[in-house]
Design an enzyme around this catalytic site. Structure first.
Site, PDB file in Angstrom:
ATOM      1  N   LYS A 106       8.803   3.906  -4.026  1.00  0.00           N
ATOM      2  CA  LYS A 106       7.843   4.035  -4.964  1.00  0.00           C
ATOM      3  C   LYS A 106       6.639   3.490  -4.669  1.00  0.00           C
ATOM      4  CE  LYS A 106       6.408   2.871  -9.959  1.00  0.00           C
ATOM      5  NZ  LYS A 106       5.434   2.087  -9.553  1.00  0.00           N
TER       6      LYS A 106
ATOM      7  N   PHE B 221       6.789   3.160 -16.626  1.00  0.00           N
ATOM      8  CA  PHE B 221       7.264   4.679 -16.737  1.00  0.00           C
ATOM      9  C   PHE B 221       6.874   5.699 -18.038  1.00  0.00           C
ATOM     10  CE2 PHE B 221      10.974   2.394 -14.285  1.00  0.00           C
ATOM     11  CZ  PHE B 221      10.611   3.275 -13.023  1.00  0.00           C
TER      12      PHE B 221
ATOM     13  N   PHE C 125      -6.735  16.740 -10.114  1.00  0.00           N
ATOM     14  CA  PHE C 125      -6.276  17.134  -8.598  1.00  0.00           C
ATOM     15  C   PHE C 125      -7.207  18.416  -8.391  1.00  0.00           C
ATOM     16  CE2 PHE C 125      -2.747  14.302  -9.409  1.00  0.00           C
ATOM     17  CZ  PHE C 125      -2.214  14.076  -7.935  1.00  0.00           C
TER      18      PHE C 125
ATOM     19  N   TRP D 161      -9.253   8.418  -9.642  1.00  0.00           N
ATOM     20  CA  TRP D 161      -8.806   8.109  -8.396  1.00  0.00           C
ATOM     21  C   TRP D 161      -9.905   8.306  -7.133  1.00  0.00           C
ATOM     22  CZ3 TRP D 161      -8.457   9.925  -3.368  1.00  0.00           C
ATOM     23  CH2 TRP D 161      -7.577   9.283  -2.733  1.00  0.00           C
TER      24      TRP D 161
END
Length: 557
Positions: free
Chosen positions: A107, A303, A383, A411
């Site tokens: 991860k 999660f 994205f 991001w």
């Protein structure tokens, strides 16, 4: 276009001294214990000064069911805080500390990503302020004292066949799941089967994150059940007189850690239970500090919303007296298409049919959060391959639930890429709020487990193995039926089958055993094939991590 890696971005950041960052929250220099120039712990004296202040707004960040395509929950938490600071809000956040197991496994770290990270990234991911090592030491001290009691004539009449306390290590190591100890003769201890869990699964990790101070910590530690005697009565840590020494080992670990984001927003990073095998939230103390010190406080739960968020709401909020103001559910177009059956290699292609098939996973998580009476905002992590048709499809589906969808680009752009999300979340915080719990503590364990499985996971039924039924009878005999439920379940699906993507329905959830964490106040149903000691992948992330002669770390992500 070549993007910089997370560690490259973090290492280029010019950090502010932590005393300057703390001053943005009104924290005084003498209320900090410095760990170098850029990390600190906050003292109890700060709490005494601010405890009577009103709380700020509490915002929970959670996510859809995770996929290899990535979602970005921690990144969104950091980016949202930076965006709020950018528009002039007094804000802070709290995250969990990364475990070395995932850092060296598959991860990677847990400090966010891109231009929405907490720093110093390398320190936070590796050792940090030593909290996990303190928890590991306290846990294993109790294990050593248990075996020593057996060796020294067994004055507590412990039944060696009924020892309920395993050792821990903060590392993925499948070879230690089942061990035999005490070999080598009578002076080497009593031979018996044992095993290791990962430190984040330790009951002491849960206890640290739930404790309000040293007194509460010692009380909870004393309640840990380590074994049963020959009459079937529980043997607790207090019977071994271990709780004082254990608390001493945790005296610094219990203090929340303060660091900063890339854009110098104050951030607490404290505690680290996994949400698939523990309660998945940062410490109550860090949360309470954040609420008292800022007008907006952001925190994440591990999660997806069926795991971390359910436990945050039903466990942490109940025990700490918290009332969230809004929930942010993080998703990506890529991950939703993966839930719709698209392979990772083809996620860049527009595929409205696959998106249509995967969106029900997001819908279920949104419905679940709304069922607690909370306003919900969906954050779509951007994205370059996202298309307008795909974005429109998600927005239209969520509109039917009355849930706004905001595309964020935190991001790549940091706080600037999350301003629209910040405004939507601030608006959600002002909406009517009818927060309530999923179940009442007075319900039986079976009723509480069924409530979570059917209402949150979407199960048609719950099956209990013979061992699980025996475990529940023992919990009843101990008078612990009113304990809260902390489900251990795969993070890869709403069901207990990691291969069941999207929104599974009509399935039966199988509980194969039930563990008791008497100090934490949990009943832990173990479902499916979930394990409390992970293993390393074929090529661990550790293979790509290195350090040069100048001390510069590479390969962390």
């Amino acid at each position: 276009m070549k993007y910089k890696s997370d560690i490259e971005i973090a290492q280029e950041t010019v950090m502010e001294p932590i005393v300057n960052v703390a001053s943005k929250l009104g924290v005084k220099d003498d209320e900090l214990e410095l760990y170098g120039k850029y990390k600190a712990k906050v003292t109890h004296g700060l709490w005494e000064r601010v405890k009577d202040r009103p709380d700020g707004k509490l915002i929970l960040v959670t996510a859809i069911t995770p996929t290899p395509a990535g979602e970005g929950k921690t990144t969104t938490s950091v980016g949202l805080a930076q965006a709020m600071a950018l528009i002039g809000k007094k804000v802070t956040l709290a995250l969990r500390e990364p475990s070395l197991g995932p850092v060296f496994g598959i991860k990677g770290g847990a400090a966010g990503g891109g231009y929405s990270q907490v720093v110093p990234m390398e320190d936070i991911n590796i050792h940090f302020t030593g909290d996990f090592h303190a928890i590991t030491s306290a846990h294993n001290l109790l294990a050593a004292m248990l075996d020593n009691s057996l060796q020294q004539g067994n004055p507590l009449s412990i039944d060696p066949r009924r020892i309920a306390y395993r050792r821990v290590l903060d590392m993925n190591d499948r070879a230690l799941r089942k061990t035999v100890i005490g070999l080598g003769g009578r002076t080497e201890g009593m031979p018996r089967e044992d095993g290791f869990d990962i430190t984040v699964a330790s009951e002491i990790m849960a206890i640290l994150c739930l404790s309000s101070g040293i007194g509460d910590l010692k009380r909870r530690l004393s309640e840990i059940i380590v074994a049963y005697d020959r009459d079937g009565k529980p043997v607790r840590a207090r019977d071994l007189e271990a709780q004082g020494a254990m608390a001493m080992l945790l005296k610094d670990a219990i203090k929340p850690n303060l660091v900063q984001t890339i854009e110098h927003v104050p951030a607490f990073v404290h505690g680290g239970p996994f949400a698939n095998i523990a309660h998945g939230c940062n410490s109550i103390m860090a949360t309470k500090y954040g609420l008292k010190l800022a007008d907006y406080f952001i925190t994440e739960a591990g999660f997806a919303a069926d795991l971390g968020a359910e436990k945050f709401l039903d466990i942490k909020c109940r025990l700490a007296g918290l009332k969230p103001n809004a929930v942010v559910i993080v998703a990506t177009i890529r991950a939703l298409k993966m839930h719709g059956g698209v392979s990772k290699e083809r996620l860049a292609e527009e595929n409205l049919a696959a998106l249509e098939a995967g969106i029900p996973n997001l819908e279920k998580h949104a419905e679940n959060m709304q069922s607690y009476g909370l306003p919900v905002v969906v954050a779509l992590n951007a994205f370059p391959t996202d298309t307008e048709n795909e974005l429109r499809a998600v927005a239209e589906k969520c509109a039917k639930l009355g849930v706004p969808v905001v595309r964020s680009d935190i991001w790549a752009k940091g706080g600037e890429g999350g301003v629209e999300l910040a405004n939507a979340v601030i608006e959600a915080c002002e909406k009517p709020n009818d927060f309530h719990f999923l179940y009442e503590t007075g319900a039986s364990p079976v009723e509480k487990i069924n409530a979570i499985a059917k209402k949150i996971y979407g199960a048609a039924a719950v099956s209990f193995t013979e061992k699980a039924q025996k475990d529940l009878r023992q919990i009843h005999d101990l008078g612990c039926d009113d304990f809260l439920i902390c489900m251990a379940k795969t993070q890869s699906s709403l069901s207990d089958d990691p291969n069941a993507k999207g929104r599974p329905e009509g399935f039966t959830l199988t509980v194969r055993e039930v563990r008791l964490s008497a100090g934490a106040g949990f009943i832990i149903p173990i479902t499916g094939s979930i394990m409390t000691m992970p293993g390393l992948p074929k090529r661990p992330a550790a293979c790509g991590i290195d350090i040069d002669e100048e001390g510069r770390v590479s390969g962390l992500f």
